[in-house]
Write a protein that holds these residues in place. Structure first.
Motif, mmCIF file in Angstrom:
data_model
loop_
_atom_site.group_PDB
_atom_site.id
_atom_site.type_symbol
_atom_site.label_atom_id
_atom_site.label_comp_id
_atom_site.label_asym_id
_atom_site.label_seq_id
_atom_site.Cartn_x
_atom_site.Cartn_y
_atom_site.Cartn_z
ATOM 1 N N PHE A 1 0.850 -1.379 0.146
ATOM 2 C CA PHE A 1 -0.055 0.161 0.013
ATOM 3 C C PHE A 1 0.947 1.364 -0.010
ATOM 4 C CE2 PHE A 1 -2.443 -3.281 2.144
ATOM 5 C CZ PHE A 1 -3.628 -3.210 1.300
ATOM 6 N N VAL A 2 2.116 1.302 0.784
ATOM 7 C CA VAL A 2 2.737 2.397 0.865
ATOM 8 C C VAL A 2 3.625 2.711 -0.408
ATOM 9 C CG1 VAL A 2 4.835 3.485 2.265
ATOM 10 C CG2 VAL A 2 3.041 2.150 3.333
ATOM 11 N N ALA A 3 3.754 1.615 -1.176
ATOM 12 C CA ALA A 3 4.706 1.692 -2.456
ATOM 13 C C ALA A 3 3.688 2.110 -3.291
ATOM 14 C CB ALA A 3 5.177 0.238 -2.630
ATOM 15 N N VAL A 4 2.486 1.643 -3.357
ATOM 16 C CA VAL A 4 1.587 2.135 -4.428
ATOM 17 C C VAL A 4 1.377 3.449 -4.353
ATOM 18 C CG1 VAL A 4 -0.873 2.106 -5.082
ATOM 19 C CG2 VAL A 4 0.562 -0.171 -4.913
ATOM 20 N N LEU A 5 1.135 4.123 -2.918
ATOM 21 C CA LEU A 5 1.050 5.590 -3.032
ATOM 22 C C LEU A 5 2.149 6.398 -3.229
ATOM 23 C CD1 LEU A 5 -1.286 5.715 0.304
ATOM 24 C CD2 LEU A 5 -1.976 5.877 -1.958
ATOM 25 N N ALA A 6 3.410 5.684 -2.917
ATOM 26 C CA ALA A 6 4.672 6.308 -3.307
ATOM 27 C C ALA A 6 4.645 6.611 -4.862
ATOM 28 C CB ALA A 6 5.854 5.861 -2.796
ATOM 29 N N GLY A 7 4.365 5.466 -5.414
ATOM 30 C CA GLY A 7 4.694 5.446 -6.945
ATOM 31 C C GLY A 7 3.540 6.478 -7.432
ATOM 32 N N TRP A 8 2.459 6.453 -7.108
ATOM 33 C CA TRP A 8 1.353 7.610 -7.722
ATOM 34 C C TRP A 8 1.933 9.017 -7.441
ATOM 35 C CZ3 TRP A 8 -1.859 6.916 -11.387
ATOM 36 C CH2 TRP A 8 -2.374 5.862 -11.770
ATOM 37 N N TYR A 9 2.360 9.216 -6.004
ATOM 38 C CA TYR A 9 2.651 10.527 -5.725
ATOM 39 C C TYR A 9 4.012 11.043 -6.700
ATOM 40 C CZ TYR A 9 0.085 10.377 -1.629
ATOM 41 O OH TYR A 9 -0.955 10.291 -0.691
ATOM 42 N N THR A 10 4.795 9.907 -6.995
ATOM 43 C CA THR A 10 6.127 10.279 -7.886
ATOM 44 C C THR A 10 5.480 10.750 -9.459
ATOM 45 O OG1 THR A 10 7.329 8.655 -6.751
ATOM 46 C CG2 THR A 10 8.154 9.308 -8.992
ATOM 47 N N THR A 11 4.534 9.885 -9.884
ATOM 48 C CA THR A 11 4.101 10.054 -11.277
ATOM 49 C C THR A 11 3.284 11.194 -11.609
ATOM 50 O OG1 THR A 11 3.304 9.022 -13.237
ATOM 51 C CG2 THR A 11 2.125 8.800 -11.310
ATOM 52 N N GLU A 12 2.360 11.465 -10.367
ATOM 53 C CA GLU A 12 1.447 12.766 -10.357
ATOM 54 C C GLU A 12 2.198 13.973 -10.054
ATOM 55 O OE1 GLU A 12 -1.841 12.338 -11.816
ATOM 56 O OE2 GLU A 12 -0.711 10.410 -12.322
ATOM 57 N N VAL A 13 3.015 14.103 -9.037
ATOM 58 C CA VAL A 13 3.700 15.330 -8.920
ATOM 59 C C VAL A 13 4.775 15.396 -9.891
ATOM 60 C CG1 VAL A 13 5.275 16.717 -7.135
ATOM 61 C CG2 VAL A 13 3.212 15.153 -6.331
ATOM 62 N N GLY A 14 5.206 14.754 -10.514
ATOM 63 C CA GLY A 14 6.172 14.767 -11.434
ATOM 64 C C GLY A 14 5.574 15.216 -12.771
ATOM 65 N N ARG A 15 4.242 15.095 -12.991
ATOM 66 C CA ARG A 15 3.735 15.796 -14.256
ATOM 67 C C ARG A 15 3.462 17.159 -14.141
ATOM 68 N NH1 ARG A 15 -1.975 13.417 -14.742
ATOM 69 N NH2 ARG A 15 -2.236 14.631 -13.221
ATOM 70 N N GLN A 16 3.525 17.753 -12.926
ATOM 71 C CA GLN A 16 3.291 19.231 -12.879
ATOM 72 C C GLN A 16 4.225 19.943 -13.681
ATOM 73 O OE1 GLN A 16 0.704 20.277 -11.436
ATOM 74 N NE2 GLN A 16 0.016 18.243 -10.943
ATOM 75 N N PRO A 17 3.980 21.217 -14.009
ATOM 76 C CA PRO A 17 2.874 21.834 -13.606
ATOM 77 C C PRO A 17 1.638 21.702 -14.593
ATOM 78 C CG PRO A 17 4.511 23.245 -15.150
ATOM 79 C CD PRO A 17 4.850 21.780 -14.814
ATOM 80 N N TYR A 18 1.480 20.362 -15.206
ATOM 81 C CA TYR A 18 0.512 20.077 -16.089
ATOM 82 C C TYR A 18 -0.556 19.095 -15.476
ATOM 83 C CZ TYR A 18 3.532 22.405 -19.535
ATOM 84 O OH TYR A 18 4.644 23.302 -20.072
ATOM 85 N N THR A 19 -1.986 19.105 -16.106
ATOM 86 C CA THR A 19 -2.636 18.086 -15.885
ATOM 87 C C THR A 19 -2.811 17.393 -17.016
ATOM 88 O OG1 THR A 19 -4.551 19.754 -16.662
ATOM 89 C CG2 THR A 19 -4.193 19.142 -14.243
ATOM 90 N N VAL A 20 -2.756 17.854 -18.505
ATOM 91 C CA VAL A 20 -2.409 17.188 -19.590
ATOM 92 C C VAL A 20 -1.152 17.352 -19.802
ATOM 93 C CG1 VAL A 20 -3.201 16.659 -22.021
ATOM 94 C CG2 VAL A 20 -5.046 17.109 -20.113
ATOM 95 N N TYR A 21 -0.093 16.753 -19.892
ATOM 96 C CA TYR A 21 1.205 16.996 -19.989
ATOM 97 C C TYR A 21 1.736 17.757 -21.297
ATOM 98 C CZ TYR A 21 6.328 16.267 -19.464
ATOM 99 O OH TYR A 21 7.630 16.397 -19.203
ATOM 100 N N GLY A 22 2.331 18.935 -21.019
ATOM 101 C CA GLY A 22 2.614 20.075 -21.878
ATOM 102 C C GLY A 22 1.655 20.619 -22.717
ATOM 103 N N LEU A 23 0.626 20.286 -22.390
ATOM 104 C CA LEU A 23 -0.636 20.881 -23.146
ATOM 105 C C LEU A 23 -1.455 21.872 -22.091
ATOM 106 C CD1 LEU A 23 -1.461 17.993 -25.219
ATOM 107 C CD2 LEU A 23 -0.134 19.820 -26.082
ATOM 108 N N LEU A 24 -1.947 21.212 -20.960
ATOM 109 C CA LEU A 24 -2.860 21.890 -20.357
ATOM 110 C C LEU A 24 -2.445 22.089 -18.957
ATOM 111 C CD1 LEU A 24 -5.849 23.219 -19.938
ATOM 112 C CD2 LEU A 24 -6.603 20.966 -19.024
ATOM 113 N N ARG A 25 -2.235 23.240 -18.401
ATOM 114 C CA ARG A 25 -1.339 23.517 -17.112
ATOM 115 C C ARG A 25 -2.507 23.305 -16.056
ATOM 116 N NH1 ARG A 25 3.424 25.995 -17.799
ATOM 117 N NH2 ARG A 25 3.557 26.467 -15.634
#
Length: 467
Positions: A370-394
């Protein structure tokens, strides 16, 4: 009640909080549904009561977790309209159908067969019951497929065009669904769910083996869980490596943040630990191994990977959180691998059911998935910032026209209600798994309460005779 924070940050925190609670449950049900299908198939094949008792033991947990997952998912989805209306407007023509397909092809499948899987063994026969259990398992996997397709499209958008209103409009659904990162994310997520379930089941088995090493049900569940840990963890490591290569190709700024690299150097070191400082533009107190970063990230000791400073300042993700959540995920993956290998050694030594230290380690590793899954999602979602749609919609352009005080107040309400409601549910799950497997059946296993109109004639006659 804005706590001095912007509406955007509070909305992101609120969504992160609700999605974190929600995904804990699907991460468990995806693996647990497949585990139940395997247990039921083994019961039908071998007619060993151990598998039937384990099926009845874990189906109670599955029912509770499935219900909490549904409720938390509904709450989470409403935020697309309340806090992220502009995102819904812009990306809705793509994301909306994908979410709809998930409900039509997956959730209805799960919900439609769930009652038969839980209560129908004696009512529909073994064959149809096995089919229902398998359909619930298939439904969870299809559900994961559609959700990952939607999220992957936000990470690596493809197969769309933009209309006059600035909306993303589909032109190729195959390209949308099978976008560049989709296969890697799907495999990584499903394997993570299987490992989450394996270590949760293994922890329960270890707990009961510590109390009674002769308990047959505890032995079987622990053995099955450790086989899964030993076999799937190495596969997950390879899948994660391939996912990383894909991210380096399509989201290089995310990789730079994850690795804490601000400067582009001729060869890339591997930073083990440090404190990324976006303001200073450096990772302070870094402990690193020269050139190894190139080998890990690009499979080339001489590779040069772009640093964050090679990207415009307004397009860089924050580095601190993904840097550390990634290391938490990888560290737990290493511990999972060690546990799996330890179990193989104990199996070889014929001490799998008697090794107290292995059982204690497995018990401690229970929450690791459970901890690893949450850590992985935080990595991928925060790493996508500052976009919601990567490179197209901030992200700043995706927010509803809503006041920070309103979001802050609803965030407090969410925290209070979630901890009370879901805390009670988690407490009940823990109480359930602490009961000895193979003991007295839970109330759920007796099936739904009969109404007066369905009361068997024999019971009425017996009641009349007694009267």
């Amino acid at each position: 009640m804005s706590f001095g924070q912007s509406a955007e940050l509070l909305a992101r925190i609120q969504f992160a909080f609700t999605v974190s609670f929600h995904f804990l449950f699907p991460a468990f049900t995806i693996g647990l549904a497949s585990y139940l299908a395997v247990l039921n198939a083994l019961w039908l094949w071998r007619r060993d009561e151990t598998y039937l008792k384990l099926f009845d033991y874990w189906k109670t947990v599955f029912a509770i977790v499935f219900g909490m997952g549904v409720v938390s998912g509904i709450v989470m989805s409403y935020q697309f309209g309340t806090n992220w209306a502009r995102f819904s407007d812009k990306a809705g023509p793509v994301i909306g159908p994908l979410m709809g397909y998930e409900v039509l092809t997956a959730f209805f499948l799960e919900a439609g067969f769930l009652g038969i899987a839980l209560f129908g063994r004696k009512r529909v026969g073994d064959g149809l019951h096995m089919f229902a259990v398998a359909m619930v398992a298939v439904g969870t996997l299809i559900s994961a497929t559609w959700i990952i397709a939607a999220n992957s499209w936000m990470q690596t958008p493809a197969g769309f065009t933009t209309n006059a209103n600035g909306q993303f409009v589909p032109v190729d659904w195959w390209a949308i669904i099978f976008n560049p990162s989709f296969p890697y994310r799907l495999v990584h997520t499903v394997l993570a769910a299987f490992l989450t379930t394996a270590f949760a089941v293994g922890a329960v088995g270890a707990y009961h083996l510590l109390r009674d090493s002769a308990n047959k049900q505890a032995r079987v569940m622990f053995s099955m869980a450790m086989w899964m840990a030993a076999l799937v963890t190495p596969i997950q490591i390879v899948a994660g490596d391939q996912h990383g290569l894909n991210s380096l190709e399509h989201q290089p700024a995310k990789i730079a943040a994850i690795e804490g690299h601000y400067e582009t150097t001729p060869t890339t070191p591997l930073i083990l630990v440090g404190i990324p400082d976006d303001t200073a533009g450096e990772t302070k107190w870094a402990i690193e191994i020269p050139r190894l970063g190139g080998l890990v990230l690009a499979h080339d000791l001489n590779a040069s990977v772009k640093g964050l400073k090679d990207f415009p300042a307004d397009q860089r993700p924050p580095a601190f959180l993904p840097f550390w959540t990634f290391r938490i995920m990888v560290g737990l993956g290493v511990l999972m691998l060690v546990t799996g290998l330890w179990s193989l050694w104990a199996r070889y030594r014929r001490t799998l059911y008697t090794s107290k230290w292995l059982h204690r380690a497995a018990l401690l590793m229970g929450p690791s998935g459970f901890v690893a899954v949450l850590a992985g999602w935080y990595t991928t979602e925060v790493g996508r910032q500052p976009y919601t749609v990567y490179g197209l919609l901030r992200t700043s352009d995706s927010l509803s026209n809503i006041d920070a005080q309103a979001i802050g107040a609803s965030l407090i309400a969410f925290i209070v209600v979630y901890f009370v409601v879901f805390g009670a549910g988690i407490f009940y799950i823990l109480r359930t798994v602490m009961k000895t497997p193979g003991g007295q059946p839970e109330e759920l296993q007796q099936g739904p309460t009969r109404t007066a109109g369905l009361t068997p004639v024999q019971q009425i006659e017996a009641g009349g005779a007694d009267a």
